[in-house]
Write a protein that holds these residues in place. Structure first.
Motif, PDB file in Angstrom:
ATOM      1  N   ASN A 218       0.510  -1.221  -0.252  1.00  0.00           N
ATOM      2  CA  ASN A 218      -0.373   0.151  -0.448  1.00  0.00           C
ATOM      3  C   ASN A 218       0.571   1.768   0.237  1.00  0.00           C
ATOM      4  O   ASN A 218       0.593   1.955  -0.669  1.00  0.00           O
ATOM      5  N   GLY A 219       1.782   1.054   0.783  1.00  0.00           N
ATOM      6  CA  GLY A 219       2.626   2.145   0.782  1.00  0.00           C
ATOM      7  C   GLY A 219       3.956   2.732  -0.860  1.00  0.00           C
ATOM      8  O   GLY A 219       3.637   4.114  -0.931  1.00  0.00           O
TER       9      GLY A 219
ATOM     10  N   PHE B 225       9.067   7.373   3.903  1.00  0.00           N
ATOM     11  CA  PHE B 225       8.347   7.843   5.368  1.00  0.00           C
ATOM     12  C   PHE B 225       7.197   6.904   5.656  1.00  0.00           C
ATOM     13  O   PHE B 225       6.884   6.628   6.461  1.00  0.00           O
ATOM     14  N   VAL B 226       5.990   7.617   3.946  1.00  0.00           N
ATOM     15  CA  VAL B 226       5.043   6.338   3.700  1.00  0.00           C
ATOM     16  C   VAL B 226       5.048   5.237   3.973  1.00  0.00           C
ATOM     17  O   VAL B 226       4.065   4.304   4.677  1.00  0.00           O
TER      18      VAL B 226
ATOM     19  N   THR C 207      -1.461  10.234   4.035  1.00  0.00           N
ATOM     20  CA  THR C 207      -2.208   9.791   2.653  1.00  0.00           C
ATOM     21  C   THR C 207      -3.377   9.047   2.705  1.00  0.00           C
ATOM     22  O   THR C 207      -4.328   8.432   2.009  1.00  0.00           O
ATOM     23  N   SER C 208      -3.120   7.960   3.655  1.00  0.00           N
ATOM     24  CA  SER C 208      -3.644   6.582   4.179  1.00  0.00           C
ATOM     25  C   SER C 208      -4.881   6.546   4.476  1.00  0.00           C
ATOM     26  O   SER C 208      -5.661   6.138   4.424  1.00  0.00           O
TER      27      SER C 208
ATOM     28  N   VAL D 204       4.410  12.949   8.256  1.00  0.00           N
ATOM     29  CA  VAL D 204       5.059  14.240   7.644  1.00  0.00           C
ATOM     30  C   VAL D 204       5.607  15.618   8.760  1.00  0.00           C
ATOM     31  O   VAL D 204       6.479  15.640   8.648  1.00  0.00           O
ATOM     32  N   TRP D 205       5.789  15.295   9.889  1.00  0.00           N
ATOM     33  CA  TRP D 205       6.005  15.800  10.915  1.00  0.00           C
ATOM     34  C   TRP D 205       7.776  15.653  11.048  1.00  0.00           C
ATOM     35  O   TRP D 205       8.228  16.774  11.627  1.00  0.00           O
ATOM     36  N   LEU D 206       7.570  14.207  10.960  1.00  0.00           N
ATOM     37  CA  LEU D 206       8.863  13.604  11.241  1.00  0.00           C
ATOM     38  C   LEU D 206      10.072  13.948   9.648  1.00  0.00           C
ATOM     39  O   LEU D 206      11.088  14.620  10.069  1.00  0.00           O
TER      40      LEU D 206
END
Length: 355
Positions: free
Chosen positions: A36-37, A208-209, A239-240, A262-264
């Motif tokens: 999925n990523g 990351f995603v 996103t997911s 996103v923060w990271l």
């Protein structure tokens, strides 16, 4: 403070050990998360973010934004920003989540802003890009680009409100900014470096995603029907998360919140700037709440048709992870990423070399 850092480091190691055990015991769930990523990276992240990242970096380095200094008295009066800072603010509204953080870092490295001002800018320069909100969320998930425009407008208005509020914090440090001559490069050099840096940024985002897609897969898989854990997973990776709900107000909140993933990415990009993490988190919550409220008003005014798809329709495409188009897209990203590494001088730190 020292004990806190030791606790965080210990906790992170424990969590990674637990994740390693889950990958060994339940590999199918991990593979599903990776699939999925990869699908989200190829079908959403790369198409929506890479072109914008390239355009933003090219424009930023072309020197044309120096003309914004002519309206600096206006930007100082309304937002308390210099012309350079206002340019970063504008580009963050259209460039996608990590672009604002990277541009703030560039301002800081060039001594065109300081750590305090960078902290305030970071509170409202974290925004979803038009391609993500309009095409991916509005068009693909809700089946209506009108809803995508509403979500984008809500996010932009929320950022403008926060920028105006941040004006009062910036006003306390209203000294003269360092004046520098505008340094421009040739069009060819700008094109190559912008493409390589955009590829480097987007490639790291895709990584990351994928990682957080695996984490989400285990969180959802072991939630046992407990809604709390399912909602908690929505705040991990945006996103997911937006593909798992049909509530437009909740989606607006999640887009404004942006998610820990996103923060990271942003915090790693600005690792050389000392910021107040609590203030950053609070700013994301405020931005999310404002976005949801503005979306509520817009929906009442425009009354769009909510033609939503089945939850997960856009992102449940693990069967697509081996398609030619996705393979070519990922290969191109890897090639450009390698070019970006070889085009930069290594400093001995993998994180700094990549970012």
């Amino acid at each position: 403070m020292k004990n806190y850092k030791v606790f965080v480091r210990t906790l992170s190691v424990i969590l990674v050990i637990v994740m390693t055990g889950l990958l060994v015991l339940y590999p199918d769930i991990g593979r599903s998360g990776v699939s999925n990523g990869l699908y989200m990276s190829g079908r959403v992240i790369i198409p929506s973010l890479f072109p914008f990242a390239f355009c933003v970096l090219f424009i930023m380095r072309s020197g044309i934004l120096a003309y914004l200094k002519k309206i600096e008295p206006i930007t100082r009066f309304i937002f308390g920003q210099s012309g350079d800072e206002f340019a970063v603010f504008v580009l963050s509204l259209i460039g996608g989540y990590p672009v604002g953080g990277r541009l703030i870092k560039e301002l800081y490295d060039k001594k065109e802003t300081n750590a305090k001002r960078a902290q305030i800018l970071l509170c409202y320069c974290v925004n979803a890009g038009p391609a993500f909100t309009i095409v991916a969320v509005g068009g693909a998930i809700f089946g209506s680009r009108t809803i995508g425009y509403i979500l984008l407008t809500s996010s932009i208005i929320a950022s403008i409100i926060m920028a105006f509020i941040g004006r009062f914090a910036l006003k306390r440090n209203n000294g003269e900014f360092q004046k520098k001559a505008v340094v421009t490069t040739s069009i060819a050099d700008n094109f190559v470096t912008s493409a390589a840096d955009a590829a480097s940024s987007v490639f790291s985002i895709c990584v990351f995603v994928i990682i957080f897609s695996v984490i989400n897969a285990y969180m959802v898989g072991f939630s046992g029907g407990i809604s709390f854990f399912k909602h908690l997973s929505n705040f991990v990776e945006v996103t997911s998360a937006v593909s798992r709900t049909k509530n437009i107000y909740y989606v607006s909140f999640l887009i404004g919140f942006s998610g820990i993933c996103v923060w990271l990415q942003i915090l790693s990009a600005i690792s050389n700037i000392k910021i107040n993490l609590i203030l950053f988190v609070l700013s994301r919550i405020v931005h999310a709440a404002l976005s949801a409220m503005i979306t509520f008003v817009c929906v009442k005014i425009f009354k769009p048709t909510l033609n939503t798809m089945t939850n997960g329709t856009i992102f449940s495409g693990s069967r697509y992870v081996s398609t030619v188009s996705l393979s070519v897209a990922m290969l191109a990203m890897v090639i450009l990423f390698c070019i970006s590494l070889f085009s930069k001088k290594s400093c001995g730190s993998l994180l700094k070399d990549v970012i």
